[in-house]
Motif scaffolding. Structure first.
Motif, PDB file in Angstrom:
ATOM      1  N   MET A   1      13.312 -35.543 -13.149  1.00  0.00           N
ATOM      2  CA  MET A   1      13.193 -36.482 -12.032  1.00  0.00           C
ATOM      3  C   MET A   1      12.018 -37.417 -12.315  1.00  0.00           C
ATOM      4  SD  MET A   1      13.083 -35.574  -7.960  1.00  0.00           S
ATOM      5  CE  MET A   1      11.470 -34.788  -7.973  1.00  0.00           C
ATOM      6  N   ARG A   2      12.236 -38.718 -12.128  1.00  0.00           N
ATOM      7  CA  ARG A   2      11.195 -39.710 -12.347  1.00  0.00           C
ATOM      8  C   ARG A   2      10.883 -40.435 -11.045  1.00  0.00           C
ATOM      9  NH1 ARG A   2       8.591 -39.122 -17.332  1.00  0.00           N
ATOM     10  NH2 ARG A   2      10.159 -38.472 -18.862  1.00  0.00           N
ATOM     11  N   LYS A   3       9.648 -40.923 -10.941  1.00  0.00           N
ATOM     12  CA  LYS A   3       9.222 -41.686  -9.769  1.00  0.00           C
ATOM     13  C   LYS A   3       9.262 -43.152 -10.115  1.00  0.00           C
ATOM     14  CE  LYS A   3       5.502 -41.739  -6.322  1.00  0.00           C
ATOM     15  NZ  LYS A   3       4.200 -41.151  -5.941  1.00  0.00           N
ATOM     16  N   GLY A   4       9.837 -43.962  -9.224  1.00  0.00           N
ATOM     17  CA  GLY A   4      10.034 -45.365  -9.522  1.00  0.00           C
ATOM     18  C   GLY A   4       8.751 -46.095  -9.856  1.00  0.00           C
ATOM     19  N   SER A   5       7.685 -45.895  -9.068  1.00  0.00           N
ATOM     20  CA  SER A   5       6.453 -46.641  -9.294  1.00  0.00           C
ATOM     21  C   SER A   5       5.786 -46.289 -10.612  1.00  0.00           C
ATOM     22  CB  SER A   5       5.472 -46.378  -8.143  1.00  0.00           C
ATOM     23  OG  SER A   5       5.173 -44.988  -8.054  1.00  0.00           O
ATOM     24  N   ASP A   6       6.110 -45.102 -11.177  1.00  0.00           N
ATOM     25  CA  ASP A   6       5.535 -44.719 -12.474  1.00  0.00           C
ATOM     26  C   ASP A   6       6.020 -45.642 -13.587  1.00  0.00           C
ATOM     27  OD1 ASP A   6       4.190 -42.667 -11.280  1.00  0.00           O
ATOM     28  OD2 ASP A   6       5.565 -41.089 -11.945  1.00  0.00           O
ATOM     29  N   LEU A   7       7.174 -46.301 -13.370  1.00  0.00           N
ATOM     30  CA  LEU A   7       7.772 -47.117 -14.424  1.00  0.00           C
ATOM     31  C   LEU A   7       7.367 -48.590 -14.344  1.00  0.00           C
ATOM     32  CD1 LEU A   7       9.452 -44.496 -14.490  1.00  0.00           C
ATOM     33  CD2 LEU A   7      11.440 -45.881 -15.011  1.00  0.00           C
ATOM     34  N   ILE A   8       6.825 -49.001 -13.208  1.00  0.00           N
ATOM     35  CA  ILE A   8       6.438 -50.407 -13.055  1.00  0.00           C
ATOM     36  C   ILE A   8       5.343 -50.753 -14.068  1.00  0.00           C
ATOM     37  CG2 ILE A   8       5.558 -52.158 -11.479  1.00  0.00           C
ATOM     38  CD1 ILE A   8       8.353 -51.064 -10.813  1.00  0.00           C
ATOM     39  N   ASP A   9       5.519 -51.856 -14.760  1.00  0.00           N
ATOM     40  CA  ASP A   9       4.598 -52.383 -15.781  1.00  0.00           C
ATOM     41  C   ASP A   9       4.597 -51.548 -17.058  1.00  0.00           C
ATOM     42  OD1 ASP A   9       2.878 -54.550 -16.412  1.00  0.00           O
ATOM     43  OD2 ASP A   9       1.157 -53.226 -16.300  1.00  0.00           O
ATOM     44  N   LYS A  10       5.523 -50.604 -17.184  1.00  0.00           N
ATOM     45  CA  LYS A  10       5.609 -49.809 -18.416  1.00  0.00           C
ATOM     46  C   LYS A  10       6.261 -50.661 -19.503  1.00  0.00           C
ATOM     47  CE  LYS A  10       6.342 -45.443 -17.750  1.00  0.00           C
ATOM     48  NZ  LYS A  10       5.080 -44.798 -18.143  1.00  0.00           N
ATOM     49  N   VAL A  11       5.731 -50.576 -20.730  1.00  0.00           N
ATOM     50  CA  VAL A  11       6.222 -51.390 -21.828  1.00  0.00           C
ATOM     51  C   VAL A  11       7.569 -50.866 -22.320  1.00  0.00           C
ATOM     52  CG1 VAL A  11       5.088 -50.029 -23.640  1.00  0.00           C
ATOM     53  CG2 VAL A  11       5.583 -52.435 -24.057  1.00  0.00           C
ATOM     54  N   VAL A  12       8.437 -51.784 -22.781  1.00  0.00           N
ATOM     55  CA  VAL A  12       9.755 -51.443 -23.303  1.00  0.00           C
ATOM     56  C   VAL A  12       9.731 -51.634 -24.824  1.00  0.00           C
ATOM     57  CG1 VAL A  12      12.213 -51.982 -23.306  1.00  0.00           C
ATOM     58  CG2 VAL A  12      10.899 -52.118 -21.177  1.00  0.00           C
ATOM     59  N   VAL A  13      10.152 -50.585 -25.561  1.00  0.00           N
ATOM     60  CA  VAL A  13      10.115 -50.595 -27.019  1.00  0.00           C
ATOM     61  C   VAL A  13      11.534 -50.423 -27.551  1.00  0.00           C
ATOM     62  CG1 VAL A  13       9.186 -49.486 -29.089  1.00  0.00           C
ATOM     63  CG2 VAL A  13       7.796 -49.623 -27.017  1.00  0.00           C
ATOM     64  N   THR A  14      11.907 -51.198 -28.591  1.00  0.00           N
ATOM     65  CA  THR A  14      13.244 -51.068 -29.192  1.00  0.00           C
ATOM     66  C   THR A  14      13.246 -49.937 -30.216  1.00  0.00           C
ATOM     67  OG1 THR A  14      12.709 -52.682 -30.914  1.00  0.00           O
ATOM     68  CG2 THR A  14      13.714 -53.507 -28.879  1.00  0.00           C
ATOM     69  N   TYR A  15      14.339 -49.178 -30.236  1.00  0.00           N
ATOM     70  CA  TYR A  15      14.446 -48.043 -31.160  1.00  0.00           C
ATOM     71  C   TYR A  15      14.703 -48.497 -32.596  1.00  0.00           C
ATOM     72  CZ  TYR A  15      16.207 -43.787 -33.327  1.00  0.00           C
ATOM     73  OH  TYR A  15      16.404 -42.726 -34.175  1.00  0.00           O
ATOM     74  N   ASP A  16      15.505 -49.571 -32.772  1.00  0.00           N
ATOM     75  CA  ASP A  16      15.886 -49.964 -34.130  1.00  0.00           C
ATOM     76  C   ASP A  16      14.745 -50.610 -34.915  1.00  0.00           C
ATOM     77  OD1 ASP A  16      15.834 -52.196 -32.551  1.00  0.00           O
ATOM     78  OD2 ASP A  16      17.702 -53.058 -33.320  1.00  0.00           O
TER      79      ASP A  16
END
Length: 541
Positions: free
Chosen positions: A1-16
């Motif tokens: 289970m994840r909390k929505g506010s924990d993800l705000i401003d989190k960086v997105v990284v590509t796997y490839d």
């Protein structure tokens, strides 16, 4: 289970390529399906469309970053119709009041919790309301039904408020957590679980002393005394018992003598290989090949005993050597048995303790090591939440989060003192007996489960080995109807009828196991084959 506010401003990284591409701005939530659809990473401007990441493009959500498949995972919102519709509606959930359809105010919505794999929303964090925590002012609203969202208010069914109430009854009601956790109370005390833990601790000490005494007696009487002593321990000592028994057998009877003895004998019980396969079935005659195979697999001593071999045949010659061998093992065996028993008891006590959290309200968030939320503040502990805590090994943290005093003690296997006794004990004798019975019943159930699975596997293997072979006697059902006559082959139908009639064991004990002798003439067909050399030699085209 994840909390929505924990993800705000989190960086997105590509796997490839491993590139940092964007950051999360907001979550996109479908209130009709109670489902998280994806993440907003770039808002709509005057000349540009909003950019989003659909949830199915997310490979992992970690402590520091969100991993997506590639740059192509970031798409324009209009390419995902469901997300486009949500953004077009421009529904803002934050700060909306959540009310039941009966008008009960559950608080203002400030955050949501969701399953990171399916996107299903599991609950909402609200501020204020009738269930608000006295310290944080927050509570947890379970999301079992979709929200009906209005302009200022979101509605949930009245059952939601019932799910937010603590439901502590029975034993859990007796062990209500108190403010300072030490106050004596005649009606609300946790003495039941404390007494159970103390009883288990005493039982452990008694078991270890019993093992030690039993092994000392075994050094003086190497026959039945050793078996009785090792049988008194738990199933955790079976491997150690096997080693000691094998050592005693080989010390008392030379392996070469064992091999000579077993050849030509009939085994009195099934003999299994170390990996669980059948080496010999009950009643089979032991051949030289069988004896050699048992010797290679290290089970010659077991085969020797299964054919009625006596451990005292050379007692006058080998007694001193056997006694010394047993004495050398006493120290290490006692230590190992204590550790094994302690580990088993610790696991069972931990299981009993964690069950006391069911129905209680969590007062502080419990997280896994990777940041995953196991239990949110204000959430009521359910069976699925207990499973999640046990999966991630967070039983102690969950117990602390609901205010139970046993959290710091459960799970300690290195210390002689497992649980702190902080309350006065009442009803000691009767409650101790009740919890001791529960403890041993759990052990017994585990043992019976393992034994049942082994028996079923052995039965299946015996049936497979018997199919297609002839029987050595007439197999009759209880009404004396003939299921199979002498020499007839065992079929699936015969096995089924024998099992229904209760004579399956008789059938499986009457299998002809020798290889049939078939002459070359019997193997040959009555006429030549079309492709045979002899056929062409006769001039036939």
């Amino acid at each position: 289970m994840r909390k929505g506010s924990d993800l705000i401003d989190k960086v997105v990284v590509t796997y490839d390529t491993g590139e940092k591409v964007v950051r999360i701005i907001d979550l996109i939530f479908d209130q009709k399906r109670n489902q998280l659809l994806g993440f907003l990473v770039a808002e709509k401007g005057l000349f540009r469309d909003a950019k989003v990441i659909p949830l199915e493009e997310v490979q992992a959500i970690g402590l520091d970053a969100i991993v997506v498949n590639s740059k192509k995972s970031v798409v324009k919102a209009h390419r995902v119709p469901a997300i486009k519709e949500i953004l077009h509606q421009n529904i803002v959930l934050r700060k909306k009041r959540i009310l039941t359809t009966e008008g009960l105010d559950l608080g203002g919505l400030v955050d949501l919790f969701f399953d990171e794999h399916s996107g299903l929303v599991e609950g909402y964090e609200v501020s204020g309301g009738v269930f608000a925590d006295a310290y944080s002012g927050r509570s947890f609203v379970p999301a079992r039904e979709a929200l009906k969202i209005g302009y200022d208010v979101a509605f949930v069914p009245p059952e939601t408020s019932q799910m937010m109430e603590e439901q502590v009854g029975g034993i859990r009601g007796v062990v209500q957590a108190t403010g300072d956790r030490l106050q004596e109370s005649a009606e609300t005390t946790n003495s039941r679980l404390q007494t159970a833990a103390q009883t288990v601790n005493q039982q452990l000490q008694s078991s270890v002393e019993s093992v030690n005494r039993g092994l000392q007696e075994a050094s003086q009487n190497v026959g039945e005394q050793l078996q009785a002593a090792t049988d008194a321990t738990s199933s955790k000592l079976q491997d150690l018992n096997r080693d000691v028994t094998a050592s005693l057998t080989n010390n008392l009877v030379d392996p070469a003598e064992q091999k000579v003895y077993v050849i030509g004998k009939h085994v009195e019980r099934d003999v299994l290989t170390p990996d669980g396969n059948v080496l010999l079935l009950q009643g089979q005659e032991v051949t030289l090949v069988d004896a050699e195979a048992a010797d290679r697999m290290g089970i010659l001593d077991e085969l020797y005993r299964a054919t009625g071999g006596s451990l005292t045949v050379n007692i006058s010659r080998n007694l001193q050597a056997a006694t010394e061998s047993t004495n050398n093992r006493i120290g290490s065996l006692t230590h190992s048995s204590a550790a094994n028993l302690r580990h088993s008891v610790d696991s069972l006590v931990g299981h009993v303790a964690i069950q006391q959290a069911r129905g209680r309200r969590v007062v502080q968030t419990v997280r896994a090591n990777d940041g995953l939320i196991i239990a949110a503040s204000g959430q009521i502990v359910t069976e699925s939440l207990l499973d999640r805590a046990q999966t991630y090994g967070k039983e102690a943290e969950l117990l602390n989060a609901v205010g139970l005093t046993l959290a710091t003690a459960v799970g300690s296997t290195a210390s002689d003192r497992w649980l702190e006794n902080k309350v006065q004990l009442r009803d000691g004798a009767s409650i101790a007996q009740e919890n001791l019975n529960t403890f041993w019943q759990a052990l017994k159930a585990k043992a019976e489960n393992l034994q049942g699975r082994g028996t079923r596997a052995m039965k299946k293997q015996r049936i497979e080995q018997a199919l297609g072979r002839p029987v050595t006697r007439v197999i009759l059902d209880p009404e004396d109807n003939v299921i199979l006559n002498v020499g007839e082959l065992i079929t699936h139908r015969a096995v089924s009828q024998a099992e229904e009639s209760g004579v399956l064991n008789i059938l499986l004990s009457s299998v002809y196991t020798k290889e049939p002798q078939i002459s070359d003439q019997e193997l040959r067909a009555s006429e030549y084959g079309m492709a045979a050399l002899a056929h062409h030699g006769n001039g036939v085209k």
